[in-house]
Design a protein around this motif. Structure first.
Motif, PDB file in Angstrom:
ATOM      1  N   GLN A 117      41.669  19.085  40.251  1.00  0.00           N
ATOM      2  CA  GLN A 117      41.611  19.813  38.978  1.00  0.00           C
ATOM      3  C   GLN A 117      40.178  20.247  38.699  1.00  0.00           C
ATOM      4  N   SER A 118      40.023  21.456  38.179  1.00  0.00           N
ATOM      5  CA  SER A 118      38.712  22.052  37.958  1.00  0.00           C
ATOM      6  C   SER A 118      37.874  21.249  36.968  1.00  0.00           C
ATOM      7  N   ILE A 119      36.556  21.219  37.239  1.00  0.00           N
ATOM      8  CA  ILE A 119      35.615  20.652  36.263  1.00  0.00           C
ATOM      9  C   ILE A 119      34.808  21.775  35.600  1.00  0.00           C
ATOM     10  N   THR A 120      35.162  23.013  35.898  1.00  0.00           N
ATOM     11  CA  THR A 120      34.530  24.163  35.230  1.00  0.00           C
ATOM     12  C   THR A 120      35.640  24.928  34.492  1.00  0.00           C
ATOM     13  N   ASP A 121      35.874  26.193  34.781  1.00  0.00           N
ATOM     14  CA  ASP A 121      36.894  26.941  34.044  1.00  0.00           C
ATOM     15  C   ASP A 121      38.301  26.470  34.395  1.00  0.00           C
ATOM     16  N   GLY A 122      39.215  26.623  33.438  1.00  0.00           N
ATOM     17  CA  GLY A 122      40.610  26.279  33.663  1.00  0.00           C
ATOM     18  C   GLY A 122      41.244  27.169  34.722  1.00  0.00           C
ATOM     19  N   CYS A 123      42.128  26.586  35.519  1.00  0.00           N
ATOM     20  CA  CYS A 123      42.773  27.294  36.626  1.00  0.00           C
ATOM     21  C   CYS A 123      44.295  27.225  36.513  1.00  0.00           C
ATOM     22  N   VAL A 124      44.957  28.108  37.220  1.00  0.00           N
ATOM     23  CA  VAL A 124      46.398  28.043  37.398  1.00  0.00           C
ATOM     24  C   VAL A 124      46.690  26.968  38.436  1.00  0.00           C
ATOM     25  N   GLY A 125      47.732  26.176  38.244  1.00  0.00           N
ATOM     26  CA  GLY A 125      48.107  25.167  39.216  1.00  0.00           C
ATOM     27  C   GLY A 125      48.743  25.787  40.455  1.00  0.00           C
ATOM     28  N   TRP A 126      48.927  24.975  41.505  1.00  0.00           N
ATOM     29  CA  TRP A 126      49.401  25.520  42.770  1.00  0.00           C
ATOM     30  C   TRP A 126      50.789  26.144  42.665  1.00  0.00           C
ATOM     31  N   ASP A 127      51.732  25.470  42.008  1.00  0.00           N
ATOM     32  CA  ASP A 127      53.091  26.014  41.926  1.00  0.00           C
ATOM     33  C   ASP A 127      53.095  27.382  41.253  1.00  0.00           C
ATOM     34  N   ALA A 128      52.337  27.521  40.161  1.00  0.00           N
ATOM     35  CA  ALA A 128      52.262  28.803  39.458  1.00  0.00           C
ATOM     36  C   ALA A 128      51.558  29.847  40.313  1.00  0.00           C
ATOM     37  N   THR A 129      50.573  29.413  41.093  1.00  0.00           N
ATOM     38  CA  THR A 129      49.860  30.331  41.994  1.00  0.00           C
ATOM     39  C   THR A 129      50.820  30.898  43.034  1.00  0.00           C
ATOM     40  N   GLU A 130      51.571  30.014  43.668  1.00  0.00           N
ATOM     41  CA  GLU A 130      52.516  30.452  44.695  1.00  0.00           C
ATOM     42  C   GLU A 130      53.559  31.408  44.112  1.00  0.00           C
ATOM     43  N   GLU A 131      54.085  31.069  42.951  1.00  0.00           N
ATOM     44  CA  GLU A 131      55.066  31.930  42.306  1.00  0.00           C
ATOM     45  C   GLU A 131      54.465  33.299  41.973  1.00  0.00           C
ATOM     46  N   THR A 132      53.244  33.303  41.468  1.00  0.00           N
ATOM     47  CA  THR A 132      52.584  34.558  41.094  1.00  0.00           C
ATOM     48  C   THR A 132      52.347  35.444  42.312  1.00  0.00           C
ATOM     49  N   LEU A 133      51.865  34.860  43.404  1.00  0.00           N
ATOM     50  CA  LEU A 133      51.592  35.653  44.600  1.00  0.00           C
ATOM     51  C   LEU A 133      52.885  36.179  45.218  1.00  0.00           C
ATOM     52  N   ARG A 134      53.960  35.395  45.159  1.00  0.00           N
ATOM     53  CA  ARG A 134      55.242  35.886  45.687  1.00  0.00           C
ATOM     54  C   ARG A 134      55.781  37.045  44.839  1.00  0.00           C
ATOM     55  N   LYS A 135      55.626  36.942  43.526  1.00  0.00           N
ATOM     56  CA  LYS A 135      56.062  38.036  42.646  1.00  0.00           C
ATOM     57  C   LYS A 135      55.233  39.295  42.914  1.00  0.00           C
ATOM     58  N   THR A 136      53.951  39.107  43.108  1.00  0.00           N
ATOM     59  CA  THR A 136      53.077  40.239  43.418  1.00  0.00           C
ATOM     60  C   THR A 136      53.491  40.887  44.730  1.00  0.00           C
ATOM     61  N   TYR A 137      53.767  40.068  45.716  1.00  0.00           N
ATOM     62  CA  TYR A 137      54.219  40.570  47.026  1.00  0.00           C
ATOM     63  C   TYR A 137      55.488  41.409  46.868  1.00  0.00           C
ATOM     64  N   ALA A 138      56.450  40.891  46.107  1.00  0.00           N
ATOM     65  CA  ALA A 138      57.707  41.617  45.924  1.00  0.00           C
ATOM     66  C   ALA A 138      57.481  42.948  45.206  1.00  0.00           C
ATOM     67  N   ALA A 139      56.640  42.938  44.165  1.00  0.00           N
ATOM     68  CA  ALA A 139      56.384  44.156  43.391  1.00  0.00           C
ATOM     69  C   ALA A 139      55.680  45.217  44.221  1.00  0.00           C
ATOM     70  N   LEU A 140      54.892  44.810  45.215  1.00  0.00           N
ATOM     71  CA  LEU A 140      54.136  45.765  46.018  1.00  0.00           C
ATOM     72  C   LEU A 140      55.001  46.518  47.028  1.00  0.00           C
ATOM     73  N   LYS A 141      56.276  46.199  47.088  1.00  0.00           N
ATOM     74  CA  LYS A 141      57.170  46.920  48.007  1.00  0.00           C
ATOM     75  C   LYS A 141      57.112  48.421  47.767  1.00  0.00           C
ATOM     76  N   GLU A 142      56.921  48.814  46.484  1.00  0.00           N
ATOM     77  CA  GLU A 142      56.860  50.232  46.140  1.00  0.00           C
ATOM     78  C   GLU A 142      55.613  50.918  46.691  1.00  0.00           C
ATOM     79  N   ARG A 143      54.609  50.134  47.040  1.00  0.00           N
ATOM     80  CA  ARG A 143      53.346  50.692  47.500  1.00  0.00           C
ATOM     81  C   ARG A 143      53.404  51.053  48.983  1.00  0.00           C
ATOM     82  N   PHE A 144      54.410  50.557  49.682  1.00  0.00           N
ATOM     83  CA  PHE A 144      54.469  50.758  51.129  1.00  0.00           C
ATOM     84  C   PHE A 144      55.637  51.678  51.511  1.00  0.00           C
TER      85      PHE A 144
END
Length: 354
Positions: free
Chosen positions: A327-354
């Motif tokens: 856990q961060s001792i400086t700025d607050g961060c997103v936890g791993w589960d939320a990170t993975e979910e966010t990156l997967r959602k981003t990946y899915a949304a980028l389908k329109e870009r390709f």
């Protein structure tokens, strides 16, 4: 009348310890040929995303700062698996931030204080940082950091794939000069006030040849002359309590870049003022930015997310045996589960870009 001269130098200096020359540390912890080739390839890939024909989204993701190398490597091993899975649409680079600018005082990062006790063992900090970078790169995971002290690059820059100059130092002539000589792509953040003009001026300055005071690889004071860094771009992080990732702000920044003869190349930092300094809002910012990124001719080529094994942050200083692992001792961060979910959602949304 006394003829004894009064002290006029080092009046406020308590101690002066000579650091090892960069060349010495680089020999002690060398990069392998495989690592050098990977760093060069990663920089080329990032260049193509910034200014070429690679349509992938550059994602700079990881802890706000590295304070525990063991936890940092656990995070890296998780991230590299996700990187390999999503690499056809996302180019994932890990944040490995070792230097922290402070508004007043506070822990200044792993290089300055690796033991987290105020002892400021800089030789150990530089060695720890270099070893950590080698470890992350050995996983075939690209590295990103903010360079704060202009001497630091001589010790670690050969192991950095992308770097940044922060909001507090974007206006600094010293950092613009330093950036002009760096070998990797680099982003300048808008000022803490939200002003983008200083960052655009910084890009222009860093792209030009500069001569400035620095140190050589042997640790000697030197006059360094650069050719200019052609791979600098703008990072929007909000400012003065306001966001700047909305369509109007992106359009305004694009126009300002073009008026200054620069390519419209923008990264959005989902943290800081863009999230209202609430780490839980970072995924929402990233979703909004991704929706814009898939539009034709979008200038958005990258995003930044502050993420760690455990979400939030913890008060520091405190006894080290009371620190929560990962856990961060400086700025607050997103936890791993939320990170993975966010990156997967981003990946899915980028389908329109390709």
């Amino acid at each position: 009348m006394s003829s004894t001269a009064r002290q006029v130098s080092d009046v406020n200096i308590l101690d002066s310890a000579v650091l090892p020359a960069p060349e010495y540390l680089c020999r002690e912890l060398p990069r392998s040929a495989e690592t050098a080739n990977f760093v060069a390839s990663a920089r080329e890939a990032i260049h193509k995303i910034l200014f070429g024909d690679d349509q992938r989204l550059l994602v700079i993701v990881g802890p706000c700062s590295i304070h525990d190398p063991e936890a940092g490597l656990e995070y890296a091993r998780k991230l590299v698996k996700l990187k390999e899975e999503l690499q056809d649409r996302l180019y994932i680079v890990m944040r490995v931030y070792f230097e922290k600018p402070r508004t007043t005082v506070g822990w200044k990062g792993l290089i300055m204080d690796p033991d987290l006790d105020g002892s400021c063992n800089l030789p150990k900090g530089l060695k720890t940082a270099r070893q950590f970078l080698n470890d992350v790169l050995s996983l075939n995971l690209a590295t990103a950091t903010e360079l704060l002290d202009p001497i630091t690059p001589q010790y670690i820059s050969d192991l950095i794939c992308w770097s940044a100059v922060g909001a507090r130092t974007t206006e600094s002539q010293t950092h613009r000069q330093m950036a002009s000589g760096l070998s990797m792509p680099l982003g300048f953040k808008n000022a803490t006030s939200g002003d983008t003009t200083v960052a655009i001026n910084a890009i222009r300055a860093a792209s030009q040849s500069q001569t400035f005071l620095g140190i050589s690889h042997q640790g000697l004071a030197s006059a360094l002359t650069t050719r200019g860094n052609p791979n600098c771009h703008l990072i929007l992080r909000g400012g003065n309590g306001l966001t700047n990732y909305d369509e109007k702000s992106i359009h305004s920044a694009t126009e300002a870049l073009q008026k200054n003869g620069l390519l419209p190349c923008i990264m959005v930092d989902c943290s800081h003022d863009n999230s209202g300094k609430d780490p839980n809002k970072q995924p929402d910012v990233m979703q909004s930015v991704t929706r814009q990124a898939v539009q034709p001719e979008s200038p958005i080529m990258g995003v930044m997310l502050e993420s760690n094994l455990i979400g939030g942050n913890q008060a520091f200083p405190r006894p080290l045996d009371e620190l929560t692992y990962g856990q961060s001792i400086t700025d607050g961060c997103v936890g791993w589960d939320a990170t993975e979910e966010t990156l997967r959602k981003t990946y899915a949304a980028l389908k329109e870009r390709f």
